[in-house]
Design an enzyme around this catalytic site. Structure first.
Site, PDB file in Angstrom:
ATOM      1  N   GLY A   1       0.814  -1.219   0.000  1.00 44.90           N
ATOM      2  CA  GLY A   1       0.000   0.000   0.000  1.00 44.90           C
ATOM      3  C   GLY A   1       0.841   1.260   0.000  1.00 44.90           C
ATOM      4  O   GLY A   1       0.549   2.221  -0.718  1.00 44.90           O
ATOM      5  N   CYS A   2       1.900   1.262   0.790  1.00 40.39           N
ATOM      6  CA  CYS A   2       2.762   2.444   0.881  1.00 40.39           C
ATOM      7  C   CYS A   2       3.513   2.687  -0.427  1.00 40.39           C
ATOM      8  O   CYS A   2       3.717   3.828  -0.830  1.00 40.39           O
ATOM      9  CB  CYS A   2       3.731   2.292   2.049  1.00 40.39           C
ATOM     10  SG  CYS A   2       2.875   2.177   3.637  1.00 40.39           S
ATOM     11  N   THR A   3       3.905   1.603  -1.088  1.00 42.10           N
ATOM     12  CA  THR A   3       4.578   1.730  -2.378  1.00 42.10           C
ATOM     13  C   THR A   3       3.610   2.272  -3.425  1.00 42.10           C
ATOM     14  O   THR A   3       3.957   3.178  -4.197  1.00 42.10           O
ATOM     15  CB  THR A   3       5.156   0.364  -2.820  1.00 42.10           C
ATOM     16  OG1 THR A   3       6.123  -0.048  -1.846  1.00 42.10           O
ATOM     17  CG2 THR A   3       5.804   0.464  -4.186  1.00 42.10           C
TER      18      THR A   3
ATOM     19  N   ALA B   1       3.108   6.044  -2.736  1.00 45.92           N
ATOM     20  CA  ALA B   1       4.301   6.819  -3.093  1.00 45.92           C
ATOM     21  C   ALA B   1       4.494   6.883  -4.612  1.00 45.92           C
ATOM     22  O   ALA B   1       4.817   7.943  -5.160  1.00 45.92           O
ATOM     23  CB  ALA B   1       5.532   6.218  -2.421  1.00 45.92           C
TER      24      ALA B   1
END
Length: 153
Positions: A44-46, A49
């Site tokens: 999710g964070c990738t 970003a």
């Protein structure tokens, strides 16, 4: 629970992925997207970003600063930023003091296990340092598009 809009954004000092000490006050006069995310190089964070990365030229054209914050250390941010060619600073809040100040450190649940961590939240901060809008429970895949609409970019 995150702090609300209409108040001054808490000042902070954190090191970024270049080991430069960054302060919110360094960005006075510009709109800032301050986004808090749980962990470098996770799905999710990738996704979140990389969407900011892909839309970066639109933010740059509009004069909007993007700052990512997580409890990962500087070394982790360096690897994450390099791996995905991210153009914006990633700030290391490894003692989660800034997460606490913004009210985004709290109870989470994953696969039936409870723990404390970053609640994925974004703050729009205006040029005077006031919080214009707070986005809670951000959906990583759509978030950058949602923010671009906010700025009509």
């Amino acid at each position: 629970m995150p702090i609300s809009s209409g108040i001054p954004a808490p000042e902070f000092e954190m090191f970024d992925d270049t080991n430069t000490l960054r302060k919110l006050s360094d960005f006075r006069g510009r709109n800032v997207i301050l986004y808090f995310y749980p962990k470098d190089d996770t799905p999710g964070c990738t996704k979140e970003a990389c969407n900011f990365r892909d839309d970066y030229s639109a933010y740059e054209k509009a004069g909007i600063v993007i700052l990512g914050v997580s409890p990962d250390d500087v070394a982790s941010h360096v690897k994450f930023k390099k791996k995905f060619q991210l153009q914006f600073p990633l700030l290391a809040d490894d003692e989660h003091k800034v997460c606490d100040a913004y009210g985004v450190w709290g109870p989470k649940k994953f696969m039936g296990k409870e723990y404390e961590g970053v609640l994925r939240t974004t703050f729009l901060i205006d040029g005077e340092g006031m919080i214009k809008k707070v986005y809670e429970n951000v959906r990583p895949a759509e978030h950058s598009t949602e923010l671009l609409k906010e700025f009509s970019v």
